[in-house]
Motif scaffolding. Structure first.
Motif: not given
Length: 123
Positions: A77-105
């Protein structure tokens, strides 16, 4: 067939200790949880994760990319943009992070009550 090594997080030279050092970071957990919803650009992440500096965000994104948890895609694109996304491994770890979030709240009031009780008894 993959030959899996035996890792022991309690051994001082185990590489899994570095994983815990990296993941036991609030910014990493916030990044993973934010990207769990959808891929985002750097500035979107910076806005969504209140308080993170651009330098720290950049460092954490590079670390997560190196460890295989996120993909970095440069968009034509103009200007060039960078996009970040989770890999399958990242999605699995994100679920664990989400559980920490829920527990903390859902348990923070118990922690605050315990802190208050402790502080009152140690005066």
């Amino acid at each position: 067939m993959t030959n899996h090594l035996n890792f022991n997080v309690y051994h001082p030279n185990c590489p899994s200790r570095l994983f815990f050092d990296n993941m036991a970071d609030k910014w990493v957990l916030f990044i993973l949880d934010t990207l769990k919803v959808q891929a985002q650009h750097f500035n979107s992440l910076k806005k969504a994760i209140i308080g993170i500096s651009p330098k720290v965000l950049s460092q954490k994104l590079k670390m997560l990319e190196r460890d295989g948890f996120i993909d970095r895609k440069t968009l034509d694109t103009r200007p060039i943009k960078v996009e970040y996304s989770l890999t399958p491994l990242g999605k699995e770890l994100a679920e664990t992070a989400f559980q920490f979030k829920l527990w903390a709240e859902s348990h923070m009031q118990y922690v605050l009550d315990a802190q208050r009780k402790y502080d009152e008894s140690s005066q």
